[in-house]
Write a protein that holds these residues in place. Structure first.
Motif, PDB file in Angstrom:
ATOM      1  N   ILE A   1      39.471  42.778  35.502  1.00 54.65           N
ATOM      2  CA  ILE A   1      38.460  43.651  36.095  1.00 54.65           C
ATOM      3  C   ILE A   1      37.843  42.928  37.280  1.00 54.65           C
ATOM      4  CG2 ILE A   1      36.307  44.914  35.724  1.00 54.65           C
ATOM      5  CD1 ILE A   1      37.031  45.140  32.785  1.00 54.65           C
ATOM      6  N   GLU A   2      38.012  43.498  38.467  1.00 53.88           N
ATOM      7  CA  GLU A   2      37.560  42.865  39.701  1.00 53.88           C
ATOM      8  C   GLU A   2      36.723  43.841  40.522  1.00 53.88           C
ATOM      9  OE1 GLU A   2      36.383  40.777  42.403  1.00 53.88           O
ATOM     10  OE2 GLU A   2      37.798  39.639  41.156  1.00 53.88           O
ATOM     11  N   LEU A   3      35.524  43.406  40.888  1.00 55.23           N
ATOM     12  CA  LEU A   3      34.626  44.251  41.670  1.00 55.23           C
ATOM     13  C   LEU A   3      35.077  44.378  43.119  1.00 55.23           C
ATOM     14  CD1 LEU A   3      31.950  45.842  41.600  1.00 55.23           C
ATOM     15  CD2 LEU A   3      30.770  43.724  42.211  1.00 55.23           C
ATOM     16  N   ASP A   4      35.585  43.298  43.697  1.00 60.67           N
ATOM     17  CA  ASP A   4      35.976  43.275  45.103  1.00 60.67           C
ATOM     18  C   ASP A   4      37.331  43.974  45.288  1.00 60.67           C
ATOM     19  OD1 ASP A   4      37.487  41.915  47.482  1.00 60.67           O
ATOM     20  OD2 ASP A   4      35.370  41.456  47.832  1.00 60.67           O
ATOM     21  N   LEU A   5      37.363  44.998  46.107  1.00 64.91           N
ATOM     22  CA  LEU A   5      38.580  45.786  46.309  1.00 64.91           C
ATOM     23  C   LEU A   5      39.726  44.939  46.850  1.00 64.91           C
ATOM     24  CD1 LEU A   5      40.125  48.474  46.435  1.00 64.91           C
ATOM     25  CD2 LEU A   5      39.091  48.867  48.683  1.00 64.91           C
ATOM     26  N   HIS A   6      39.435  44.042  47.801  1.00 63.28           N
ATOM     27  CA  HIS A   6      40.484  43.211  48.400  1.00 63.28           C
ATOM     28  C   HIS A   6      41.101  42.275  47.353  1.00 63.28           C
ATOM     29  CE1 HIS A   6      39.471  44.573  52.460  1.00 63.28           C
ATOM     30  NE2 HIS A   6      38.202  44.458  52.095  1.00 63.28           N
ATOM     31  N   PHE A   7      40.260  41.659  46.524  1.00 65.19           N
ATOM     32  CA  PHE A   7      40.765  40.801  45.466  1.00 65.19           C
ATOM     33  C   PHE A   7      41.592  41.615  44.458  1.00 65.19           C
ATOM     34  CE2 PHE A   7      37.319  37.228  45.690  1.00 65.19           C
ATOM     35  CZ  PHE A   7      37.976  36.687  46.781  1.00 65.19           C
ATOM     36  N   ALA A   8      41.097  42.803  44.101  1.00 69.92           N
ATOM     37  CA  ALA A   8      41.814  43.648  43.141  1.00 69.92           C
ATOM     38  C   ALA A   8      43.209  43.994  43.659  1.00 69.92           C
ATOM     39  CB  ALA A   8      41.018  44.919  42.852  1.00 69.92           C
ATOM     40  N   GLU A   9      43.297  44.320  44.942  1.00 68.35           N
ATOM     41  CA  GLU A   9      44.594  44.632  45.539  1.00 68.35           C
ATOM     42  C   GLU A   9      45.503  43.399  45.548  1.00 68.35           C
ATOM     43  OE1 GLU A   9      43.455  46.194  49.332  1.00 68.35           O
ATOM     44  OE2 GLU A   9      43.180  48.239  48.557  1.00 68.35           O
ATOM     45  N   HIS A  10      44.922  42.236  45.807  1.00 72.62           N
ATOM     46  CA  HIS A  10      45.688  40.994  45.838  1.00 72.62           C
ATOM     47  C   HIS A  10      46.271  40.680  44.460  1.00 72.62           C
ATOM     48  CE1 HIS A  10      46.725  37.124  47.724  1.00 72.62           C
ATOM     49  NE2 HIS A  10      46.418  36.576  46.561  1.00 72.62           N
ATOM     50  N   VAL A  11      45.432  40.769  43.421  1.00 73.64           N
ATOM     51  CA  VAL A  11      45.887  40.471  42.064  1.00 73.64           C
ATOM     52  C   VAL A  11      46.905  41.505  41.582  1.00 73.64           C
ATOM     53  CG1 VAL A  11      45.142  40.171  39.656  1.00 73.64           C
ATOM     54  CG2 VAL A  11      43.757  39.252  41.506  1.00 73.64           C
ATOM     55  N   SER A  12      46.782  42.728  42.059  1.00 75.35           N
ATOM     56  CA  SER A  12      47.726  43.783  41.680  1.00 75.35           C
ATOM     57  C   SER A  12      49.151  43.478  42.121  1.00 75.35           C
ATOM     58  CB  SER A  12      47.290  45.123  42.288  1.00 75.35           C
ATOM     59  OG  SER A  12      46.078  45.550  41.726  1.00 75.35           O
ATOM     60  N   GLN A  13      49.310  42.554  43.056  1.00 75.59           N
ATOM     61  CA  GLN A  13      50.648  42.194  43.531  1.00 75.59           C
ATOM     62  C   GLN A  13      51.402  41.290  42.548  1.00 75.59           C
ATOM     63  OE1 GLN A  13      50.274  40.615  47.515  1.00 75.59           O
ATOM     64  NE2 GLN A  13      48.960  42.316  48.147  1.00 75.59           N
ATOM     65  N   LEU A  14      50.696  40.758  41.559  1.00 77.39           N
ATOM     66  CA  LEU A  14      51.372  39.959  40.525  1.00 77.39           C
ATOM     67  C   LEU A  14      52.297  40.873  39.721  1.00 77.39           C
ATOM     68  CD1 LEU A  14      48.483  37.724  39.140  1.00 77.39           C
ATOM     69  CD2 LEU A  14      50.407  36.990  40.525  1.00 77.39           C
ATOM     70  N   GLU A  15      53.524  40.480  39.595  1.00 81.02           N
ATOM     71  CA  GLU A  15      54.504  41.302  38.891  1.00 81.02           C
ATOM     72  C   GLU A  15      54.639  40.836  37.449  1.00 81.02           C
ATOM     73  OE1 GLU A  15      58.104  41.245  41.109  1.00 81.02           O
ATOM     74  OE2 GLU A  15      57.169  42.000  42.938  1.00 81.02           O
ATOM     75  N   ASP A  16      53.892  41.498  36.584  1.00 76.33           N
ATOM     76  CA  ASP A  16      53.964  41.207  35.159  1.00 76.33           C
ATOM     77  C   ASP A  16      53.551  42.473  34.423  1.00 76.33           C
ATOM     78  OD1 ASP A  16      53.227  40.319  32.432  1.00 76.33           O
ATOM     79  OD2 ASP A  16      53.562  38.310  33.242  1.00 76.33           O
ATOM     80  N   ARG A  17      54.440  42.998  33.594  1.00 77.61           N
ATOM     81  CA  ARG A  17      54.184  44.274  32.920  1.00 77.61           C
ATOM     82  C   ARG A  17      52.985  44.206  31.970  1.00 77.61           C
ATOM     83  NH1 ARG A  17      55.629  43.742  27.860  1.00 77.61           N
ATOM     84  NH2 ARG A  17      57.149  42.175  27.236  1.00 77.61           N
ATOM     85  N   ARG A  18      52.566  42.985  31.593  1.00 77.44           N
ATOM     86  CA  ARG A  18      51.425  42.844  30.677  1.00 77.44           C
ATOM     87  C   ARG A  18      50.090  42.977  31.397  1.00 77.44           C
ATOM     88  NH1 ARG A  18      52.608  37.017  28.662  1.00 77.44           N
ATOM     89  NH2 ARG A  18      53.010  36.899  30.898  1.00 77.44           N
ATOM     90  N   LEU A  19      50.105  42.914  32.721  1.00 82.49           N
ATOM     91  CA  LEU A  19      48.865  42.887  33.510  1.00 82.49           C
ATOM     92  C   LEU A  19      48.463  44.278  33.981  1.00 82.49           C
ATOM     93  CD1 LEU A  19      46.638  41.321  35.097  1.00 82.49           C
ATOM     94  CD2 LEU A  19      48.299  41.146  36.981  1.00 82.49           C
ATOM     95  N   VAL A  20      47.182  44.594  33.765  1.00 80.63           N
ATOM     96  CA  VAL A  20      46.571  45.806  34.306  1.00 80.63           C
ATOM     97  C   VAL A  20      45.364  45.371  35.125  1.00 80.63           C
ATOM     98  CG1 VAL A  20      45.428  47.983  33.778  1.00 80.63           C
ATOM     99  CG2 VAL A  20      47.273  47.176  32.305  1.00 80.63           C
ATOM    100  N   VAL A  21      45.279  45.825  36.377  1.00 84.65           N
ATOM    101  CA  VAL A  21      44.147  45.469  37.233  1.00 84.65           C
ATOM    102  C   VAL A  21      43.256  46.695  37.386  1.00 84.65           C
ATOM    103  CG1 VAL A  21      43.422  44.624  39.496  1.00 84.65           C
ATOM    104  CG2 VAL A  21      45.533  43.754  38.449  1.00 84.65           C
TER     105      VAL A  21
END
Length: 198
Positions: free
Chosen positions: A82-102
């Motif tokens: 859970i990330e408040l900053d939109l830019h950080f959220a978009e950056h972390v969303s680039q991690l390719e792992d099916r277990r991750l939800v941003v």
């Protein structure tokens, strides 16, 4: 497998992205550099992630700690960042792992985010958000949201520069069952752990 491991390695632009985030919202980031690998390993150890199935990370920033958590979690686990900053959220969303939800949003809405993404009550919630720079009422609301969302006996782990989280959490969670300092980080960080509702 190799592709997934490559996607979990620190990206070359992480430090620059983190620094930009600090200048954009210094009170929400709280540091000019991301966590060290020493701090990441300590967080993983303190959080007892090897058996966890549902984990929430509050304030993943550029995803350094997120990568460490994913490496430690079982293949069947889920990690909600859970990330408040939109830019950080978009950056972390680039991690390719099916277990991750941003989830881009506030830590105060933790239970709603867990429910929206159909996750089980978290075994552990890990927070890097700086409680020392937020209004006390907001900090208290985040702690109450953590307490509400965690499964009985679950852990809340917070890594912080200052001790504000311990002061804010005391009326809700009591004293932490563990407090450590990771000196091999810039700056050195306190790591706290509470067991909630055991």
């Amino acid at each position: 497998m190799v592709a997934r491991e490559q996607s979990l390695k620190s990206q070359p632009d992480d430090r620059l992205t983190f620094l930009k985030g600090f200048f954009r919202r210094p009170a929400d980031v709280g540091s000019v550099v991301p966590s060290s690998s020493h701090l990441e390993r300590r967080i993983v150890r303190v959080a007892h992630l090897s058996q966890a199935q549902s984990v929430v990370e509050l304030g993943p920033g550029t995803g350094g700690t997120t990568r460490a958590l994913l490496k430690a979690l079982p293949a069947s686990a889920r990690l909600l960042a859970i990330e408040l900053d939109l830019h950080f959220a978009e950056h972390v969303s680039q991690l390719e792992d099916r277990r991750l939800v941003v989830h881009q949003g506030s830590a105060q809405e933790l239970s709603a985010a867990v429910s929206a993404h159909h996750l089980a009550a978290p075994d552990c919630i890990i927070s890097g958000i700086p409680f020392s720079t937020m209004p006390a009422t907001v900090g208290r609301a985040v702690i109450e949201a953590v307490c509400e969302a965690l499964k009985p006996g679950g852990f809340f782990v917070a890594y912080q520069l200052r001790d504000a989280v311990a002061q804010i959490a005391r009326p809700v969670l009591g004293e932490p069952e563990l407090t450590e300092i990771e000196w091999l980080n810039v700056p050195p960080m306190r790591v706290y752990r509470w067991r909630v509702g055991a």
